[in-house]
Design a protein around this motif. Structure first.
Motif, mmCIF file in Angstrom:
data_model
loop_
_atom_site.group_PDB
_atom_site.id
_atom_site.type_symbol
_atom_site.label_atom_id
_atom_site.label_comp_id
_atom_site.label_asym_id
_atom_site.label_seq_id
_atom_site.Cartn_x
_atom_site.Cartn_y
_atom_site.Cartn_z
ATOM 1 N N GLU A 166 -68.556 28.462 36.473
ATOM 2 C CA GLU A 166 -67.965 28.802 35.115
ATOM 3 C C GLU A 166 -68.391 30.195 34.774
ATOM 4 O OE1 GLU A 166 -68.128 26.981 30.646
ATOM 5 O OE2 GLU A 166 -68.455 25.682 32.267
ATOM 6 N N HIS A 206 -61.487 24.356 41.945
ATOM 7 C CA HIS A 206 -61.458 25.461 40.988
ATOM 8 C C HIS A 206 -61.241 26.767 41.587
ATOM 9 C CE1 HIS A 206 -63.600 22.132 38.863
ATOM 10 N NE2 HIS A 206 -62.842 22.479 37.617
ATOM 11 N N MET A 246 -62.844 24.403 34.071
ATOM 12 C CA MET A 246 -64.298 23.538 33.894
ATOM 13 C C MET A 246 -64.247 22.895 32.688
ATOM 14 S SD MET A 246 -66.204 24.508 36.700
ATOM 15 C CE MET A 246 -67.967 24.025 36.029
#
Length: 202
Positions: free
Chosen positions: A65, A127, A1
């Motif tokens: 995150e 991600h 990120m």
């Protein structure tokens, strides 16, 4: 990120970043994903909304995150030279992550949201928090030059049963991670041909 973190090219305050990530974790546990707002996260963290939006666009990005930071620690398995033992340790850690960890709760919330929000689905695809942790171990078994497709297939074989067990409401205490590790270890041995061997890249 990190590409999102540095959106405007300004360095982040690590203290403010940590406060926002912790606030997001706390609010998720307290009020759930649907009731969370960026404003609520900012208020809990003691920072302005502009500060949050400078680094993240959505609450999903914040939660991802936060989850990724903790997952890297909670799912790390040190190499021991015993592949099956490493796989079993990883599967045990993944089970704990999905059932007891705040970071795992954030990841589960994002998985649920991804089922009807294409933006969150794309975020998770870009991600791959869990897949990245699994591929560290699998790369040691198959070789650093193993192609991504082979690694992805091995990753699915390794973590798929745990995901099925958890997301279908089964008792995690009844999941035989040792047996799963043995099965995955045999599959990896067949793929690599020799211990530590790898596929050539596509």
């Amino acid at each position: 990120m990190e590409q999102q973190s540095a959106r405007l090219g300004r360095p982040r305050s690590e203290r403010a970043r940590a406060a926002v990530l912790h606030a997001a974790d706390d609010l998720l546990v307290e009020v759930g994903y649907a009731a969370m707002t960026v404003k609520g996260i900012a208020d809990r963290a003691g920072v302005g909304r502009q500060t949050v939006y400078r680094w993240w666009s959505t609450k999903a990005e914040i939660l991802l995150e936060a989850s990724a930071d903790d997952a890297r620690q909670e799912l790390a398995v040190e190499p021991t030279g015993d592949l099956v033992a490493e796989l079993a340790a990883y599967l045990d850690a993944l089970t704990v992550f999905l059932t007891h960890s705040h970071a795992g709760a954030a990841y589960r919330a994002l998985i649920g949201e991804a089922q009807h929000d294409p933006a969150v689905a794309a975020l998770l695809a870009d991600h791959d928090v869990i897949g990245d942790s699994a591929r560290v171990i699998l790369s040691r078994a198959l070789g650093a030059d193993t192609c991504r497709r082979t690694l992805d297939q091995a990753t699915a074989s390794l973590i798929g049963p745990v995901f099925f067990w958890h997301f279908t409401g089964r008792d995690p205490a009844l999941l035989d991670t040792a047996a799963l590790a043995e099965t995955c270890g045999r599959q990896l041995a067949r793929r690599s041909g020799t211990p530590g061997g790898g596929d050539s890249a596509d």
